[in-house]
Design a protein around this motif. Sequence first.
Motif, mmCIF file in Angstrom:
data_model
loop_
_atom_site.group_PDB
_atom_site.id
_atom_site.type_symbol
_atom_site.label_atom_id
_atom_site.label_comp_id
_atom_site.label_asym_id
_atom_site.label_seq_id
_atom_site.Cartn_x
_atom_site.Cartn_y
_atom_site.Cartn_z
ATOM 1 N N THR A 1 0.838 -1.208 0.000
ATOM 2 C CA THR A 1 0.000 0.000 0.000
ATOM 3 C C THR A 1 0.869 1.252 0.000
ATOM 4 O O THR A 1 0.591 2.212 -0.730
ATOM 5 N N LEU A 2 1.921 1.243 0.798
ATOM 6 C CA LEU A 2 2.821 2.394 0.821
ATOM 7 C C LEU A 2 3.550 2.555 -0.516
ATOM 8 O O LEU A 2 3.804 3.682 -0.947
ATOM 9 N N ILE B 1 8.995 14.121 -6.558
ATOM 10 C CA ILE B 1 9.830 12.918 -6.564
ATOM 11 C C ILE B 1 10.438 12.675 -5.187
ATOM 12 O O ILE B 1 10.476 11.537 -4.703
ATOM 13 N N LEU B 2 10.894 13.733 -4.532
ATOM 14 C CA LEU B 2 11.454 13.585 -3.178
ATOM 15 C C LEU B 2 10.434 12.995 -2.217
ATOM 16 O O LEU B 2 10.749 12.082 -1.450
ATOM 17 N N LEU B 3 9.229 13.517 -2.243
ATOM 18 C CA LEU B 3 8.192 13.020 -1.337
ATOM 19 C C LEU B 3 7.867 11.561 -1.630
ATOM 20 O O LEU B 3 7.779 10.731 -0.719
ATOM 21 N N GLY B 4 7.729 11.226 -2.903
ATOM 22 C CA GLY B 4 7.455 9.841 -3.276
ATOM 23 C C GLY B 4 8.572 8.904 -2.873
ATOM 24 O O GLY B 4 8.325 7.788 -2.390
ATOM 25 N N VAL C 1 10.887 4.478 0.399
ATOM 26 C CA VAL C 1 11.913 3.982 1.333
ATOM 27 C C VAL C 1 11.240 3.442 2.598
ATOM 28 O O VAL C 1 11.616 2.379 3.108
ATOM 29 N N ALA C 2 10.229 4.153 3.086
ATOM 30 C CA ALA C 2 9.510 3.672 4.277
ATOM 31 C C ALA C 2 8.878 2.314 4.014
ATOM 32 O O ALA C 2 8.933 1.416 4.863
ATOM 33 N N ARG D 1 8.809 -3.597 5.003
ATOM 34 C CA ARG D 1 8.804 -4.971 4.479
ATOM 35 C C ARG D 1 10.061 -5.739 4.872
ATOM 36 O O ARG D 1 9.997 -6.904 5.235
ATOM 37 N N THR D 2 11.198 -5.093 4.798
ATOM 38 C CA THR D 2 12.448 -5.797 5.081
ATOM 39 C C THR D 2 12.580 -6.145 6.551
ATOM 40 O O THR D 2 12.958 -7.261 6.901
#
Length: 119
Positions: A13-14, A58-61, A66-67, A72-73
């Motif tokens: 979802t993120l 792009i920065l916000l996306g 990354v979050a 997930r990791t």
Amino acid sequence: MPFSHWIETVGSTLDLVGVALIALGLVIAFVRYAGIAFTTPDGIDPYRRLRQDIGRAILLGLEVLVAADIIRTVAVTPTLESVAVLGAIVVIRTFLSMSLQVEVEGRFPWQKREAQPDA
């Protein structure tokens, strides 16, 4: 519903939210560009504003993506290999973010802003 499936759903979802933020930001940037490109108010460079708006989107996306990768990791596959891959992804995205920030703001993140003269 198992915990790992729930976390995978949150991560996916993120990912979708991150991509949507970039796409929506691009649309907004082009709409703003179209609004000022033909009127050209004094002191505003339409092309520079477009590039800054796209860079911000792009920065916000990237931050949201990354979050999602971190969630997930760490929660789903906390193996040494997946953490190493995550580290590489974070390094690459951090470099991209810093490059975009330099492009958008015209300075490195650790440099002080120039004092704005009082109006």
